[in-house]
Design a protein around this motif. Structure first.
Motif, mmCIF file in Angstrom:
data_model
loop_
_atom_site.group_PDB
_atom_site.id
_atom_site.type_symbol
_atom_site.label_atom_id
_atom_site.label_comp_id
_atom_site.label_asym_id
_atom_site.label_seq_id
_atom_site.Cartn_x
_atom_site.Cartn_y
_atom_site.Cartn_z
ATOM 1 N N GLY A 27 -31.997 13.427 54.437
ATOM 2 C CA GLY A 27 -31.002 13.349 55.515
ATOM 3 C C GLY A 27 -30.052 14.528 55.517
ATOM 4 N N PHE A 32 -25.508 18.904 52.384
ATOM 5 C CA PHE A 32 -24.611 19.660 53.250
ATOM 6 C C PHE A 32 -23.136 19.321 53.009
ATOM 7 C CE2 PHE A 32 -28.519 20.721 55.255
ATOM 8 C CZ PHE A 32 -28.298 21.856 56.010
ATOM 9 N N ALA A 94 -19.564 5.808 52.779
ATOM 10 C CA ALA A 94 -19.758 6.456 54.073
ATOM 11 C C ALA A 94 -19.851 5.410 55.184
ATOM 12 C CB ALA A 94 -21.028 7.291 54.037
ATOM 13 N N SER A 95 -19.486 5.835 56.379
ATOM 14 C CA SER A 95 -19.446 4.928 57.519
ATOM 15 C C SER A 95 -20.820 4.781 58.156
ATOM 16 C CB SER A 95 -18.486 5.468 58.567
ATOM 17 O OG SER A 95 -19.104 6.549 59.249
ATOM 18 N N PHE A 96 -20.856 3.947 59.167
ATOM 19 C CA PHE A 96 -22.119 3.695 59.876
ATOM 20 C C PHE A 96 -22.695 4.973 60.484
ATOM 21 C CE2 PHE A 96 -19.230 3.821 63.389
ATOM 22 C CZ PHE A 96 -19.988 4.096 64.515
ATOM 23 N N LYS A 97 -21.830 5.971 60.734
ATOM 24 C CA LYS A 97 -22.335 7.216 61.327
ATOM 25 C C LYS A 97 -23.224 7.960 60.330
ATOM 26 C CE LYS A 97 -18.082 8.354 62.265
ATOM 27 N NZ LYS A 97 -16.951 9.219 62.613
ATOM 28 N N VAL A 98 -22.796 7.918 59.070
ATOM 29 C CA VAL A 98 -23.586 8.601 58.039
ATOM 30 C C VAL A 98 -24.880 7.830 57.777
ATOM 31 C CG1 VAL A 98 -23.551 9.420 55.643
ATOM 32 C CG2 VAL A 98 -21.546 9.717 57.098
ATOM 33 N N ASN A 100 -26.801 6.872 59.851
ATOM 34 C CA ASN A 100 -27.828 7.336 60.790
ATOM 35 C C ASN A 100 -28.663 8.476 60.239
ATOM 36 O OD1 ASN A 100 -27.241 5.486 62.866
ATOM 37 N ND2 ASN A 100 -25.471 6.708 63.485
ATOM 38 N N GLY B 45 -14.685 12.811 59.577
ATOM 39 C CA GLY B 45 -15.135 12.398 60.904
ATOM 40 C C GLY B 45 -14.638 13.237 62.068
ATOM 41 N N THR B 48 -17.362 14.570 64.526
ATOM 42 C CA THR B 48 -18.376 13.633 65.031
ATOM 43 C C THR B 48 -18.873 14.028 66.425
ATOM 44 O OG1 THR B 48 -17.265 11.878 63.791
ATOM 45 C CG2 THR B 48 -18.848 11.184 65.464
ATOM 46 N N THR B 54 -26.583 8.933 69.342
ATOM 47 C CA THR B 54 -26.238 8.363 68.046
ATOM 48 C C THR B 54 -25.110 9.178 67.411
ATOM 49 O OG1 THR B 54 -28.509 7.665 67.731
ATOM 50 C CG2 THR B 54 -27.156 7.801 65.759
ATOM 51 N N PRO B 55 -24.027 8.535 66.966
ATOM 52 C CA PRO B 55 -22.934 9.313 66.383
ATOM 53 C C PRO B 55 -23.284 9.800 64.974
ATOM 54 C CG PRO B 55 -22.420 6.980 66.283
ATOM 55 C CD PRO B 55 -23.718 7.092 67.026
ATOM 56 N N VAL B 56 -23.067 11.082 64.741
ATOM 57 C CA VAL B 56 -23.298 11.656 63.410
ATOM 58 C C VAL B 56 -22.146 12.608 63.096
ATOM 59 C CG1 VAL B 56 -25.819 11.537 63.612
ATOM 60 C CG2 VAL B 56 -24.634 13.633 64.267
ATOM 61 N N HIS B 57 -21.977 12.858 61.800
ATOM 62 C CA HIS B 57 -21.017 13.879 61.385
ATOM 63 C C HIS B 57 -21.741 15.230 61.466
ATOM 64 C CE1 HIS B 57 -18.289 10.966 58.892
ATOM 65 N NE2 HIS B 57 -18.487 10.573 60.129
ATOM 66 N N TYR B 61 -25.120 17.593 59.498
ATOM 67 C CA TYR B 61 -26.359 17.509 60.265
ATOM 68 C C TYR B 61 -27.000 18.884 60.342
ATOM 69 C CZ TYR B 61 -29.459 15.612 63.865
ATOM 70 O OH TYR B 61 -30.552 15.177 64.563
ATOM 71 N N GLY B 104 -12.949 13.231 67.093
ATOM 72 C CA GLY B 104 -13.821 12.427 66.238
ATOM 73 C C GLY B 104 -13.631 10.939 66.486
ATOM 74 N N THR B 108 -16.476 8.545 68.170
ATOM 75 C CA THR B 108 -16.872 7.373 67.383
ATOM 76 C C THR B 108 -16.618 6.099 68.175
ATOM 77 O OG1 THR B 108 -16.326 8.575 65.373
ATOM 78 C CG2 THR B 108 -16.557 6.188 65.171
ATOM 79 N N LEU B 112 -19.148 2.698 69.728
ATOM 80 C CA LEU B 112 -19.067 1.387 69.061
ATOM 81 C C LEU B 112 -19.659 0.295 69.932
ATOM 82 C CD1 LEU B 112 -15.485 1.354 67.465
ATOM 83 C CD2 LEU B 112 -17.691 1.813 66.364
ATOM 84 N N ALA B 123 -15.548 -0.097 61.008
ATOM 85 C CA ALA B 123 -16.188 0.855 61.918
ATOM 86 C C ALA B 123 -15.528 2.226 61.849
ATOM 87 C CB ALA B 123 -16.141 0.320 63.350
ATOM 88 N N GLY B 126 -15.006 5.994 58.510
ATOM 89 C CA GLY B 126 -15.429 7.388 58.431
ATOM 90 C C GLY B 126 -14.598 8.329 59.281
#
Lengths: 261, 900
Positions: A27, A32, A94-98, A100, B45, B48, B54-57, B61, B104, B108, B112, B123, B126
């Motif tokens: 991931g 990173f 880590a939150s739900f975003k991580v 993913n 965050g 973001t 899809t939300p990602v940091h 990424y 961010g 985010t 939700l 939620a 982050g």
């Protein structure tokens, strides 16, 4: 953050030697997150396209299965351990975003005491399938992690998957986690499982997972004595004083014992 | 790599990222500046984005993985010019202060589902916000509205929204690094691995051989001149002990050299290859040990030239004063308490790291420095002194600043960018990493405070003494000021005939301490308020009653152990009302408590001067524009404190116009002559007074000009919204603008000064079996004078309480035996999250101050100060245990209870 020393992202399906400066990329959430001045090539495991979750009696989790995919699987599975799966996903700092992008395999390979996928798969008798160019070997999760940040992986060896035996998916389980902060990083994470026997898996409070197996449910004194007889090294970092971790493990273990009795 | 393509907010980018590039820098490199760097490590965050929904940091990424995907940043949330509902909601609730984290949060929140919205603490774990304390963010996400649109001329006292709000929620507000400067070069710093060493040689050949590396700057390139990174109106307030690059390093992480490269990658590669030879010297990292004979000397400098009290003893500054007769007072006491209290190093954790850019104007050749600072004018002065530049050759500007908390009342990067720019005559940038923030900027001063206090049986104080040791670290920036301030209002808040202070700011080979919200007061207030509470327990009287009996009252002189400060007085008094708020709150029923948990409540008070001592200057200029609107130029900086909003309210109200008719320019040395800057809680009291004076002068100028134009006597002229009514005929402002240019200026010199009060109260439940503490209720009463913008002032209080709560229960920068910081990331240094911060009921005293603008007082630093002692006092009431060392994490609480 940018990994500016990286000159190439390599497809591992293309044969080639493992070189100094190579690093497996799943991931990327750990890789990173810190400077990696020695890394020159990222070898991208996701190019294999492994199916994340395969349930055919036993449960096989690909190393590249994301936490979000695992969580979805657990929720839809109807398995007795579904709740435990979700509890462990939620035990991430880590939150739900991580979730993913972070992967089950990455969490194991980081081998941190508070890695909740280590807790989950160790408690469910998980076995790691490791691969090198030369061949394969299988190592139980409890043995895969050797110390804080240290696993049995050799240079260039990859974690392919974790297999959880079918029987483990049907056990009753009890989960306890404690942190210095609400939804924070685990200071102690304990999982009890029970069928005819009883097993307790201690993580986060110890540098590596500790697994205690009992043929039948132990008494409070037996459990306490087994913990104190086995754990000699209580983990010491900013996420909890060792004395508190020891105390919490004993307390939570007893709660688990009572819950599963 | 071929065929890469990513759609960002509907636009296609097809240049391939570098192999190790993260999506964050790819997006920013394409001008999507709404994507912020808070930590670059996946913890905060602020970066973001959505990838295929899809939300990602984006800092975690790999950019290559965005190939073929749709990316949405905050700039893409609005569709067809219509704001996304969460953007509208963040505007309506003003769910931000500095706004650096806001993109961010928006991205985010927009992702939700119902389950996430129902469990915001989880939620949003982050996403870090350092300013708000999260209540405003919760209100935004749940759709609570606070912002009002006041009628023309009636903005004061109303919830006007921040002028920058629309930019903040759309990701178009421009922070320090959100500019595209062609040809920008990048700086990376080489830092010391040793606590104390002499540099015997630097070999830059290998670094210079890296393609793209342009120059390596070391102590041989740096001016010999010594200065302080601290920025104060009076330069002599700080020692001069610092060089841009020194040939002696005094802490792990001290900068040793700068590598300038055409890319960050080249600069980084060069920095790794700079070979530095060190002669390692003995080091001392404990402040008490540093004062002992024979300890390694941190600064072997001349005391007078360097302005260091006793360099050979590592004593930067000290204070030994007695008012009355302490020993006699102690002998009179019926009860005495003595205790030693410790507060740790803490990090400001502003979401925007330190950093600056410098470039030359192509036509004029003038140098501009754009920096994340609280003090543009002082920084210009410091840079000009350091590099022998005339002030006319240097412009210092701040964009919107992503949080400060005192950390940006320092010159930590500007000197390096100017050195590099002067050398290369090309644009340069230095942006610190989050890790450098921890190990190479400044921290809150760690304090050890011994308190001895005696009282009569009825709670009347007879003697109060503090013995204070602060660790200023390797450099003395803010060391004297923080030390002196720490023993000021903390002691003056109490009527006691006999007071003694012995205080030392001590050099060590640790990361430097600096200005931090509260400026030393919080550390000593923690000790004094804890000690008084303990004394009350020993006397068997109500701790609140003891405070009522012994705290200063209206009309009292304000005396520390040094006597009275000449320009400080109780201009207005709201402490009694604040204490009444707490008294009422604690009389209310406790509510449900888990079985076996212990319950207790406790309070603490704090007093703070409404401005720093010995001069703090504010300047504002108002100009009538051709279209009949007004342009307000203020010198001070905006970093989320909201002073800009208040400035607009003050100007619009004085002019009787709609707030939309006052535009604001700020934080630019070209705008006004001089302004001390945004520190010491001066945004409203000093800068606001300057604005009000400029506006009042403009009213006179408008009436005069209208009278002249209309031929009607000025006594028959009056402001009416968009013009001046001259005996029945309205002369529009736009008509007046056609005549002589109308410009007015307002000044404030910041003296005399009043005091503001804050009282915090907690009711806690404690699980003695685990150390877990739950806040059952949190109440804060503030004496802010007349509250000019209740929504914003509440936000300031909540933010201060949240930061104080972090100091109370979570935050500590740890160091190893060599002084190296071991907690250099947010995953180690726990900044309170949404889940951690309790909601606090905020009450304002009904007070009008004769010194502040329209009766207002300061309210930025002060809410922070009483929080930690109130928490410790509540814990004491619940458990019987006096905790003396912060922070009170669960493990330490459990340990404290199990030892007892």
């Amino acid at each position: 953050m940018d990994l500016n020393t990286v000159v190439e992202v390599r497809d591992p399906r293309v044969p080639g030697p493992w070189l100094p400066g190579d690093a497996w990329l799943a991931g990327g959430t750990q890789l990173f997150s810190e400077p990696q001045p020695l890394v020159r090539r990222l070898v991208d495991l996701t190019r294999f396209g492994w199916p994340p979750v395969t349930l055919g009696g036993d449960l096989e989790l690909a190393a590249t299965c994301t936490i979000a995919e695992l969580s979805r699987f657990g929720r839809d599975s109807g398995l007795p351990v579904a709740e435990l799966v979700e509890q462990c996903c939620r035990a991430f700092l880590a939150s739900f975003k991580v979730w993913n992008t972070a992967t089950v395999g990455g969490n194991l390979c980081n081998a941190l005491p508070a890695g909740p996928m280590i807790s989950l798969t160790a408690a469910l008798d998980g076995v790691c399938l490791l691969r090198t160019g030369g061949g394969e070997r299988r190592v139980p999760v409890v043995d895969f992690v050797r110390g804080a940040g240290e696993s049995v992986l050799t240079d260039g060896e990859l974690l392919r998957s974790i297999t959880i035996p079918e029987a483990a998916l049907h056990r009753r389980s009890a989960f306890r986690q404690v942190s210095l902060h609400a939804h924070g990083r685990s200071g102690a994470l304990l999982i009890g499982t029970a069928d005819t026997g009883f097993a307790l898996t201690i993580t986060a409070a110890t540098p590596r997972p500790v697994r205690l197996d009992f043929p039948t449910a132990p008494t409070a004194a037996e459990l306490r004595s087994a913990i104190l007889g086995t754990v000699t090294d209580w983990y010491d970092d900013i996420h909890g004083l060792p004395a508190w971790r020891r105390h919490m493990v004993l307390r939570l273990a007893e709660e688990i014992r009572e819950e599963l009795a | 790599m071929t065929g890469f393509e990513v759609r960002v907010n509907g636009r296609t980018h097809d240049d391939a990222p570098r192999p190790g590039q993260c999506l964050r820098t790819y997006l920013r490199g394409h001008g999507w500046f709404g994507v912020k760097k808070g930590c670059d490590a996946g913890d905060c965050g602020a970066c973001t984005v959505h990838v295929d929904g899809t939300p990602v940091h984006s800092c975690l990424y790999p950019a290559l993985r965005a190939d073929g995907k749709q990316v949405t940043t905050v700039e893409g949330l609005a569709t067809d010019g219509e704001l996304h509902p969460v953007q509208e909601q963040f505007l309506a609730a003003q769910g931000f202060q500095c706004g650096f984290c806001t993109a961010g949060f928006l991205i985010t929140a927009a992702a939700l589902d119902d389950e996430g919205r129902a469990d915001l603490p989880r939620a949003l774990k982050g996403n870090l916000c350092r300013c708000t304390g999260y209540r405003a963010i919760e209100d935004a996400i749940t759709g609570v509205k606070h912002v009002e649109e006041p009628a023309d001329g009636e903005a004061v006292g109303r919830n006007l929204g921040a002028p920058a709000g629309p930019q903040v929620v759309t990701g178009t507000a421009r922070y320090t690094f959100d500019v595209d400067v062609p040809g920008l070069l990048h700086i990376k710093l080489v830092r010391s691995p040793h606590a104390h060493a002499r540099i015997t040689g630097i070999d830059t050949a290998a670094a210079l051989a890296v393609p793209g590396v342009r120059v390596v700057l070391t102590h041989e390139d740096a001016p010999q001149r010594l200065y302080s990174s601290a920025q104060h109106e009076i330069v002599e307030d700080d020692p001069c002990d610092t060089r841009v690059f020194d040939d002696v390093v005094r802490h792990v992480g001290q900068r040793v050299a700068a590598v300038v490269g055409e890319t960050e990658a080249a600069a980084e590669a060069g920095a790794r290859l700079v070979r530095v030879d060190y002669e390692v010297l003995p080091a001392v990292t404990d402040a008490h040990a540093a004062m002992r004979p024979g300890a390694p000397v941190v600064h072997d400098k001349d005391p007078v030239e360097a302005r260091i009290a006793r360099p050979a003893d590592n004593v930067l500054a000290e204070l030994h004063d007695e008012f009355g007769d302490f020993a006699a007072g102690l002998a009179e006491a019926d009860a005495v308490y003595r205790g030693t209290f410790r507060t740790p190093r803490a990090q400001h954790a502003a979401l925007e790291t330190h950093g600056a850019l410098a470039w030359f104007d192509a036509e004029t050749g003038r140098l501009t420095v754009r920096t994340s600072t609280q003090t543009p004018f002082l920084t210009r002065r410091s840079l000009c002194a350091l590099f022998d530049l005339p002030e006319s050759d240097l412009r210092v500007v701040a964009g919107r600043v992503g949080g400060g908390f005192g950390g940006k009342q320092e010159m930590l990067v500007e000197d390096v960018v100017v050195l590099a720019a002067l050398r290369l005559r090309e644009p340069v940038k230095l942006e610190l990493t989050r890790s450098e923030q921890f190990s190479g900027s400044t921290t809150r001063h760690p304090f050890t405070v011994e308190v001895e206090v005696g009282a009569k049986a009825d709670g009347t104080l007879t003697a109060l003494r503090v013995h204070v040791v602060s660790d200023t670290g390797a450099y003395g920036n803010h060391g004297p000021g923080v030390l002196f301030h720490s023993c000021g209002e903390s002691i003056a808040a109490y009527r006691c005939p006999n007071k003694r202070t012995d205080a030392y700011a001590v050099y060590t080979h640790n990361v430097p301490s600096g200005a931090y919200r509260g400026y030393g007061l919080g550390q000593v207030i923690f000790a004094v308020e804890s000690a008084l509470d303990e004394l009350a327990h020993r006397l068997g009287i109500d701790p609140l009653l003891l405070r009522e009996r012994s705290a200063v009252r209206d009309g009292d002189p304000l005396t520390t152990a040094s006597g009275a400060e000449e320009d400080l007085l109780i201009g207005s008094y709201g402490l009694d009302q604040c204490l009444d708020v707490v008294r009422a709150a604690r009389a209310e029923p406790v509510g449900p408590v888990p079985g076996g948990w212990l319950v207790g409540d406790g309070a603490a008070l704090s007093m703070i001067a409404t401005a720093p001592p010995r001069g703090h200057f504010g300047e504002a200029r108002l100009r009538l524009l051709a279209d009949g609107t007004f342009e307000l130029s203020v010198g001070t900086a905006e970093f989320g404190n909201g002073s800009t909003t208040v400035h607009r309210q003050l100007a619009a109200s004085a002019l009787g116009v709609a707030t939309s008719r006052v535009s604001i320019r700020q934080s630019d040395t070209d705008l006004v002559r001089h302004d001390t800057g945004a520190f010491g809680s001066t945004g409203v009291v000093i800068a606001g007074t300057a604005v009000l004076r400029a506006a009042e002068a403009m009213v006179g100028a408008l009436l005069g000009a209208a009278a002249e134009r209309s031929g009607v006597d000025v006594s028959r002229c009056a402001l009416v919204g968009r013009g001046v009514d001259c005996g029945g005929r309205v002369v529009p402002f736009s008509e007046l603008a056609a005549g002589e240019p109308l410009t007015t200026t307002g000044h404030c010199d910041g003296t005399p000064r009043s005091v503001a009060f804050n009282v915090h109260w907690f009711r806690l439940a404690v699980d003695p079996g685990t150390g877990e503490v739950r806040v059952l209720r949190s109440v804060h009463a503030a004496d802010a004078g007349q509250v000019l913008n209740p929504m914003q002032c509440r936000g300031q209080v909540e933010g201060g309480v949240a930061q104080g709560f972090g100091a109370a229960v979570a935050e500590h920068v740890d160091t190893g035996a060599d002084g190296a910081v071991t907690t250099a990331a947010f995953r180690q240094y726990h900044v309170p999250t949404f889940a951690d911060v309790p909601r606090t009921e905020v009450h304002f005293a009904d007070v009008t101050d004769p010194l502040g603008p329209l009766g207002a007082k300061s309210m930025s630093e002060s809410p922070f100060n009483p929080v930690a002692p109130a928490y410790a006092n509540a814990l004491r009431a619940a458990t019987g245990v006096r905790f003396t060392d912060l922070p009170l994490t669960r493990d330490r609480v459990w340990l404290g209870l199990s030892r007892d």
